[in-house]
Design a protein around this motif. Structure first.
Motif, short mmCIF file in Angstrom:
data_model
loop_
_atom_site.label_atom_id
_atom_site.label_comp_id
_atom_site.label_asym_id
_atom_site.label_seq_id
_atom_site.Cartn_x
_atom_site.Cartn_y
_atom_site.Cartn_z
N GLY A 14 54.41 19.67 -2.32
CA GLY A 14 54.10 19.80 -3.74
C GLY A 14 55.13 20.69 -4.41
O GLY A 14 56.34 20.48 -4.27
N ASP A 15 54.65 21.70 -5.11
CA ASP A 15 55.55 22.63 -5.80
C ASP A 15 56.01 23.77 -4.90
O ASP A 15 56.87 24.57 -5.30
CB ASP A 15 54.86 23.22 -7.04
N LYS A 16 55.47 23.86 -3.71
CA LYS A 16 55.80 24.97 -2.81
C LYS A 16 56.98 24.61 -1.91
O LYS A 16 56.87 23.70 -1.08
CB LYS A 16 54.60 25.36 -1.96
N VAL A 17 58.07 25.32 -2.06
CA VAL A 17 59.25 25.10 -1.21
C VAL A 17 59.05 25.89 0.08
O VAL A 17 58.94 27.12 0.06
CB VAL A 17 60.53 25.56 -1.92
N VAL A 18 59.01 25.20 1.19
CA VAL A 18 58.74 25.84 2.48
C VAL A 18 60.05 26.15 3.21
O VAL A 18 60.18 27.20 3.84
CB VAL A 18 57.84 24.95 3.35
N LEU A 19 61.00 25.23 3.14
CA LEU A 19 62.31 25.44 3.76
C LEU A 19 63.37 25.18 2.69
O LEU A 19 63.36 24.13 2.04
CB LEU A 19 62.52 24.49 4.95
N ASP A 20 64.27 26.13 2.53
CA ASP A 20 65.22 26.08 1.43
C ASP A 20 66.66 26.24 1.93
O ASP A 20 67.24 27.32 1.87
CB ASP A 20 64.88 27.18 0.42
N GLY A 21 67.21 25.17 2.49
CA GLY A 21 68.60 25.20 2.93
C GLY A 21 68.83 25.91 4.24
O GLY A 21 69.71 26.75 4.36
N VAL A 22 68.06 25.55 5.27
CA VAL A 22 68.16 26.20 6.58
C VAL A 22 69.27 25.56 7.41
O VAL A 22 69.36 24.33 7.50
CB VAL A 22 66.82 26.11 7.34
N ASP A 23 70.11 26.40 8.00
CA ASP A 23 71.18 25.94 8.91
C ASP A 23 70.95 26.56 10.28
O ASP A 23 70.75 27.78 10.37
CB ASP A 23 72.56 26.36 8.40
N LEU A 24 71.00 25.74 11.33
CA LEU A 24 70.85 26.24 12.69
C LEU A 24 71.83 25.53 13.60
O LEU A 24 72.14 24.35 13.40
CB LEU A 24 69.43 25.99 13.22
N ASP A 25 72.29 26.25 14.62
CA ASP A 25 73.16 25.66 15.63
C ASP A 25 72.75 26.25 16.98
O ASP A 25 72.99 27.44 17.23
CB ASP A 25 74.63 25.96 15.33
N VAL A 26 72.12 25.45 17.82
CA VAL A 26 71.59 25.93 19.09
C VAL A 26 72.40 25.35 20.23
O VAL A 26 72.34 24.14 20.48
CB VAL A 26 70.11 25.55 19.25
N PRO A 27 73.19 26.17 20.93
CA PRO A 27 73.98 25.66 22.06
C PRO A 27 73.07 25.18 23.20
O PRO A 27 71.98 25.73 23.42
CB PRO A 27 74.80 26.88 22.49
N ALA A 28 73.51 24.19 23.91
CA ALA A 28 72.75 23.67 25.05
C ALA A 28 72.68 24.73 26.15
O ALA A 28 73.60 25.52 26.33
CB ALA A 28 73.39 22.40 25.58
N GLY A 29 71.56 24.73 26.87
CA GLY A 29 71.41 25.65 28.00
C GLY A 29 71.20 27.08 27.61
O GLY A 29 71.55 27.99 28.36
#
Length: 307
Positions: A14-29
């Motif tokens: 709706g009008d509620k922004v829950v995630l606003d431009g999230v960047d993640l980088d998770v290396p394997a292992g």
């Protein structure tokens, strides 16, 4: 190699922004821990990464697959263990694992291997209803591993466990990572993130407010200091004259010297003492813990990090 890649992730209800431009980088292992207060967006993030919720915008790839276009491939590569053990209490531990093997079309020979790995052999033929909390959590995680996922999402895996069971679970998680499995961890215990995580991200109001190793995050806060202890009052007096910025404790014969905790500043401090032929009996570096970091970044205590 990247196990999870997220760029510009956005989600609103709706009008509620829950995630606003999230960047993640998770290396394997590696173990990646996502922290945040209630309503920060952690659960929504995990739901998007595990294909349970559609993102409004952004790019999300898990195990090299786009979560929007390749849902089946993503689900085949991941395992999810929720906050509460999802075991069938009417079945034995062995039967729970056999059921998961059949659902995943996996070889049933994996069942005795997992029972042994999780120290559940003696209780394998007992109903899961008779298991302790720690045993249920181990069985739940074993069931997640039946399909051989390379990425595991653990939502507060040690909630409600006693200290011994918690540390047993930590050992299992470390063994999984040593085998090359990637673990995406949410936890209400910041000590757990400190012990296990290679990297930590702090989410608040739908935005990432910090990311780094636990030590990197702790070094961001003031309060890091070197504690020097001396054998005699005379040595303490001499050191205090050399280090006027230090705070002294005459009863403990110690000086507290502010610093960044890095090797360069520590070497300079010890060289300074050595220049005046003053030797400390012992020294230690003290940094803020993740509780301090969390409070400074979000304005919340860790008591509200359960969602």
């Amino acid at each position: 190699m990247t196990a999870i890649e997220v760029s510009g992730l956005r989600k609103a209800f709706g009008d509620k922004v829950v995630l606003d431009g999230v960047d993640l980088d998770v290396p394997a292992g590696t173990v990646f821990s996502l922290l945040g207060p209630n309503g920060a967006g952690k659960t929504t993030t995990v739901n998007v990464l595990t294909t349970l919720t559609k993102a409004d915008a952004g790019m999300v790839r898990v195990a090299g697959h786009d979560v929007a276009a390749e849902e089946k491939a993503v689900r085949a590569a991941i395992g999810v263990t929720g906050q509460f053990a999802a075991v069938d209490e009417l079945l034995t531990g062995q039967e729970n694992l056999q059921l998961m093997a059949d659902l995943n079309r996996a070889d049933r020979r994996v069942v005795p291997e997992l029972l042994e790995r999780f120290d559940l052999v003696e209780s394998a033929r007992k109903p899961a209803s008779t298991y302790s909390g720690g045993m249920r959590r181990k069985l739940d995680l074993a069931m997640t591993l039946v399909g051989g996922p390379r990425i595991i999402f653990l939502d507060e895996p040690t909630t409600g466990l006693d200290p011994r069971s918690r540390r047993t679970m930590w050992t299992i998680i470390r063994e999984l990572v040593a085998d090359g499995v990637t673990v995406f961890l949410t936890t209400q215990y910041l000590e757990e993130a400190d012990q296990l995580a290679d990297r930590v991200a702090v989410l608040d109001h739908g935005r990432l407010v910090a990311e780094g190793t636990p030590d990197e995050l702790k070094r961001r806060l003031p309060g890091t200091h070197v504690r020097l202890r001396f054998s005699t009052v005379a040595e303490l007096d001499a050191a205090a004259r050399i280090l006027p910025e230090a705070t002294r404790d005459d009863e403990a014969l110690t000086l507290r010297v502010p610093g960044d905790g890095g090797t360069k500043s520590l070497r300079a401090l010890l060289d300074r003492l050595d220049e005046y032929s003053v030797a400390a009996e012992e020294f230690s570096v003290h940094t803020p813990d993740l509780d301090d970091v969390f409070l400074a970044l979000t304005g919340h205590t860790t008591e509200v990090t359960t969602v």
